[in-house]
Design a protein around this motif. Structure first.
Motif, mmCIF file in Angstrom:
data_model
loop_
_atom_site.group_PDB
_atom_site.id
_atom_site.type_symbol
_atom_site.label_atom_id
_atom_site.label_comp_id
_atom_site.label_asym_id
_atom_site.label_seq_id
_atom_site.Cartn_x
_atom_site.Cartn_y
_atom_site.Cartn_z
ATOM 1 N N ASP A 153 0.869 -1.173 0.000
ATOM 2 C CA ASP A 153 0.000 0.000 0.000
ATOM 3 C C ASP A 153 0.903 1.220 0.000
ATOM 4 O O ASP A 153 1.795 1.335 0.838
ATOM 5 N N VAL A 154 0.686 2.111 -0.950
ATOM 6 C CA VAL A 154 1.442 3.359 -1.032
ATOM 7 C C VAL A 154 0.434 4.498 -0.875
ATOM 8 O O VAL A 154 -0.490 4.630 -1.684
ATOM 9 N N ILE A 155 0.608 5.308 0.163
ATOM 10 C CA ILE A 155 -0.360 6.358 0.475
ATOM 11 C C ILE A 155 0.346 7.708 0.575
ATOM 12 O O ILE A 155 1.328 7.844 1.308
ATOM 13 N N SER A 156 -0.147 8.686 -0.150
ATOM 14 C CA SER A 156 0.286 10.074 0.002
ATOM 15 C C SER A 156 -0.895 10.861 0.540
ATOM 16 O O SER A 156 -1.995 10.818 -0.033
ATOM 17 N N GLY A 157 -0.682 11.571 1.646
ATOM 18 C CA GLY A 157 -1.788 12.281 2.280
ATOM 19 C C GLY A 157 -1.455 13.726 2.592
ATOM 20 O O GLY A 157 -0.299 14.076 2.827
ATOM 21 N N PHE A 158 -2.483 14.560 2.591
ATOM 22 C CA PHE A 158 -2.352 15.967 2.960
ATOM 23 C C PHE A 158 -3.568 16.348 3.781
ATOM 24 O O PHE A 158 -4.701 16.064 3.403
ATOM 25 N N GLY A 159 -3.306 16.980 4.949
ATOM 26 C CA GLY A 159 -4.432 17.337 5.792
ATOM 27 C C GLY A 159 -4.050 18.278 6.915
ATOM 28 O O GLY A 159 -3.119 19.076 6.782
ATOM 29 N N VAL A 160 -4.767 18.176 8.006
ATOM 30 C CA VAL A 160 -4.598 19.094 9.131
ATOM 31 C C VAL A 160 -3.817 18.417 10.244
ATOM 32 O O VAL A 160 -3.752 17.191 10.333
ATOM 33 N N SER A 161 -3.239 19.262 11.105
ATOM 34 C CA SER A 161 -2.444 18.767 12.218
ATOM 35 C C SER A 161 -2.597 19.713 13.400
ATOM 36 O O SER A 161 -2.815 20.921 13.223
ATOM 37 N N ALA A 162 -2.478 19.176 14.608
ATOM 38 C CA ALA A 162 -2.577 19.986 15.823
ATOM 39 C C ALA A 162 -1.569 19.481 16.843
ATOM 40 O O ALA A 162 -1.258 18.288 16.902
ATOM 41 N N PHE A 163 -1.067 20.418 17.638
ATOM 42 C CA PHE A 163 -0.063 20.102 18.654
ATOM 43 C C PHE A 163 -0.327 20.953 19.887
ATOM 44 O O PHE A 163 -0.571 22.163 19.787
ATOM 45 N N THR A 164 -0.322 20.322 21.050
ATOM 46 C CA THR A 164 -0.508 21.044 22.301
ATOM 47 C C THR A 164 0.500 20.560 23.328
ATOM 48 O O THR A 164 0.907 19.391 23.298
ATOM 49 N N SER A 165 0.916 21.459 24.234
ATOM 50 C CA SER A 165 1.936 21.091 25.221
ATOM 51 C C SER A 165 1.769 21.932 26.480
ATOM 52 O O SER A 165 1.233 23.039 26.462
ATOM 53 N N LYS A 166 2.248 21.370 27.579
ATOM 54 C CA LYS A 166 2.253 22.051 28.872
ATOM 55 C C LYS A 166 3.541 21.684 29.599
ATOM 56 O O LYS A 166 3.862 20.497 29.737
ATOM 57 N N SER A 167 4.291 22.696 30.058
ATOM 58 C CA SER A 167 5.571 22.471 30.723
ATOM 59 C C SER A 167 5.450 22.680 32.231
ATOM 60 O O SER A 167 4.660 23.505 32.701
ATOM 61 N N PHE A 168 6.244 21.903 32.964
ATOM 62 C CA PHE A 168 6.299 21.995 34.412
ATOM 63 C C PHE A 168 7.769 22.069 34.841
ATOM 64 O O PHE A 168 8.623 21.387 34.266
ATOM 65 N N ASN A 169 8.038 22.885 35.823
ATOM 66 C CA ASN A 169 9.388 23.004 36.373
ATOM 67 C C ASN A 169 9.507 22.179 37.649
ATOM 68 O O ASN A 169 8.677 22.287 38.550
ATOM 69 N N ILE A 170 10.544 21.348 37.692
ATOM 70 C CA ILE A 170 10.816 20.526 38.862
ATOM 71 C C ILE A 170 11.939 21.181 39.653
ATOM 72 O O ILE A 170 13.035 21.408 39.126
ATOM 73 N N LYS A 171 11.682 21.477 40.904
ATOM 74 C CA LYS A 171 12.673 22.128 41.732
ATOM 75 C C LYS A 171 13.805 21.156 42.106
ATOM 76 O O LYS A 171 13.593 19.947 42.187
ATOM 77 N N GLY A 172 14.974 21.730 42.338
ATOM 78 C CA GLY A 172 16.101 20.916 42.755
ATOM 79 C C GLY A 172 16.010 20.522 44.224
ATOM 80 O O GLY A 172 15.323 21.183 45.019
ATOM 81 N N PHE A 173 16.696 19.444 44.581
ATOM 82 C CA PHE A 173 16.702 18.989 45.983
ATOM 83 C C PHE A 173 17.940 18.129 46.214
ATOM 84 O O PHE A 173 18.580 17.647 45.268
ATOM 85 N N ASP A 174 18.272 17.959 47.488
ATOM 86 C CA ASP A 174 19.420 17.141 47.898
ATOM 87 C C ASP A 174 18.937 15.886 48.611
ATOM 88 O O ASP A 174 17.893 15.900 49.293
ATOM 89 N N ILE A 175 19.704 14.824 48.456
ATOM 90 C CA ILE A 175 19.417 13.557 49.139
ATOM 91 C C ILE A 175 20.642 13.167 49.946
ATOM 92 O O ILE A 175 21.739 13.041 49.392
ATOM 93 N N ASN A 176 20.458 12.996 51.254
ATOM 94 C CA ASN A 176 21.532 12.565 52.141
ATOM 95 C C ASN A 176 21.146 11.221 52.762
ATOM 96 O O ASN A 176 20.111 11.109 53.427
ATOM 97 N N LEU A 177 21.949 10.220 52.531
ATOM 98 C CA LEU A 177 21.699 8.887 53.065
ATOM 99 C C LEU A 177 23.017 8.316 53.566
ATOM 100 O O LEU A 177 23.840 7.827 52.783
ATOM 101 N N PHE A 178 23.239 8.423 54.876
ATOM 102 C CA PHE A 178 24.488 8.015 55.492
ATOM 103 C C PHE A 178 25.635 8.789 54.833
ATOM 104 O O PHE A 178 25.683 10.002 54.890
ATOM 105 N N ARG A 179 26.550 8.106 54.185
ATOM 106 C CA ARG A 179 27.681 8.771 53.536
ATOM 107 C C ARG A 179 27.420 9.069 52.055
ATOM 108 O O ARG A 179 28.299 9.571 51.357
ATOM 109 N N TRP A 180 26.234 8.729 51.618
ATOM 110 C CA TRP A 180 25.900 8.916 50.197
ATOM 111 C C TRP A 180 25.130 10.221 50.040
ATOM 112 O O TRP A 180 24.173 10.498 50.758
ATOM 113 N N PHE A 181 25.580 11.040 49.097
ATOM 114 C CA PHE A 181 24.955 12.343 48.864
ATOM 115 C C PHE A 181 24.687 12.511 47.373
ATOM 116 O O PHE A 181 25.526 12.166 46.531
ATOM 117 N N ALA A 182 23.518 13.017 47.031
ATOM 118 C CA ALA A 182 23.165 13.280 45.636
ATOM 119 C C ALA A 182 22.399 14.590 45.555
ATOM 120 O O ALA A 182 21.616 14.931 46.473
#
Length: 296
Positions: A153-182
């Protein structure tokens, strides 16, 4: 399939390392400050189903894998992109009369041009709409079928398109677990949804009833005499893409997506339908400095 899966894993690991390359060590091209230009690379895997009534009344389904490449340019008032991919899969049926199943090859080229419908950013969700065009080639091979060992099957098409998006910011944080730090630095994630709906079509597919298709070897896919023009109805095609983009600190992006694609051609002599469910990992490599006015 195992070789393809191994290649996909190796490609994923290689691109992950490249995506984390510091900004000062990367070469910038197309360096326009009013837009964000991206090189797109992606791998995908999932399930495919096809039913070609010109060959068999049975539904064939199976696994499919693939990869693609593209370019995307984003500004505050418009988006355009061009992508192409190749997918390979195998489909079988549970029927006892099965003749070994099909090997499936899918090639697609897509292009979009979208305009921002809320240029002043009055709403919290961005929304773009415009036009899209695509070229799709679907091939099915089954050497055990004497009357229809090769379908397409060979198909060539032309039509409409839509795009929507929403962004979110994630705050930074520290993790301390005994001697391990991230430390987790602030990042941004974006939820995106895109849909393409072609309206005008040109298609080519075998009739399965004429001698020239299978006896004299005349299977020229681009023979103008076989091309048929149609509108939505005789041909139906839909592409839905839901994704989550994770923005790296070096301005590259890793996107996790779910794609659902469906098509059908319903001429007088036989109908064909195909549906694909794909899980995609995409790497968006920024080719120029970050556009300040494109920030969410």
């Amino acid at each position: 399939m195992k070789k393809g899966l191994t290649f996909s894993i190796i490609l994923f690991l290689s691109l992950s390392a490249l995506a984390q390359t510091p900004e000062n060590k990367r070469i910038r091209i197309l360096n326009h400050s009013d837009r964000s230009n991206y090189l797109l690379t992606y791998t995908q895997a999932g399930l495919h189903k096809t039913l070609d009534q010109g060959v068999s009344p049975l539904l064939y389904k199976g696994a499919i894998i693939g990869a693609g490449l593209g370019f995307r340019s984003e500004k505050s008032n418009r988006i355009w992109d061009l992508t192409g991919d190749f997918n390979y899969g195998t489909t079988t049926t549970e029927a006892k009369s099965d003749f070994g199943g099909f090997q499936n090859y899918h090639v697609s080229i897509d292009a979009q041009y979208l305009w921002n419908l809320d240029y002043q950013n009055s709403y919290p969700v961005k929304f773009y709409a415009g036009f899209a065009t695509n070229q799709t080639l679907n091939f099915r091979v089954n050497e055990n079928m004497f009357n229809a060992s090769f379908g397409y099957d060979v198909i060539s098409g032309f039509g409409v398109s839509a795009f929507t998006s929403k962004s979110f910011n994630i705050k930074g944080f520290d993790i301390n677990l005994f001697r391990w730090f991230a430390r987790y630095h602030p990042h941004k994630i974006t939820v995106e949804y895109e849909i393409d709906l072609p309206i005008l079509f040109s298609y080519i597919r075998p009739t399965y009833v004429v001698i020239e298709n299978f006896v004299d070897g005349n299977i020229d896919l681009y023979d103008p005499e076989r091309a048929e023009f149609a509108t939505i109805g005789t041909v139906f095609q839909l592409k839905s893409n839901l994704g989550l983009s994770y923005h790296l600190r070096n301005q590259n992006i890793i996107r996790f997506g779910y794609l659902w694609q469906y098509y059908s051609i319903d001429p007088e002599y036989s109908r064909v339908q195909g549906a694909t469910h794909l899980f995609q990992i995409q790497f968006k490599f920024q080719l120029n400095k970050k556009s300040l006015d494109h920030e969410s």
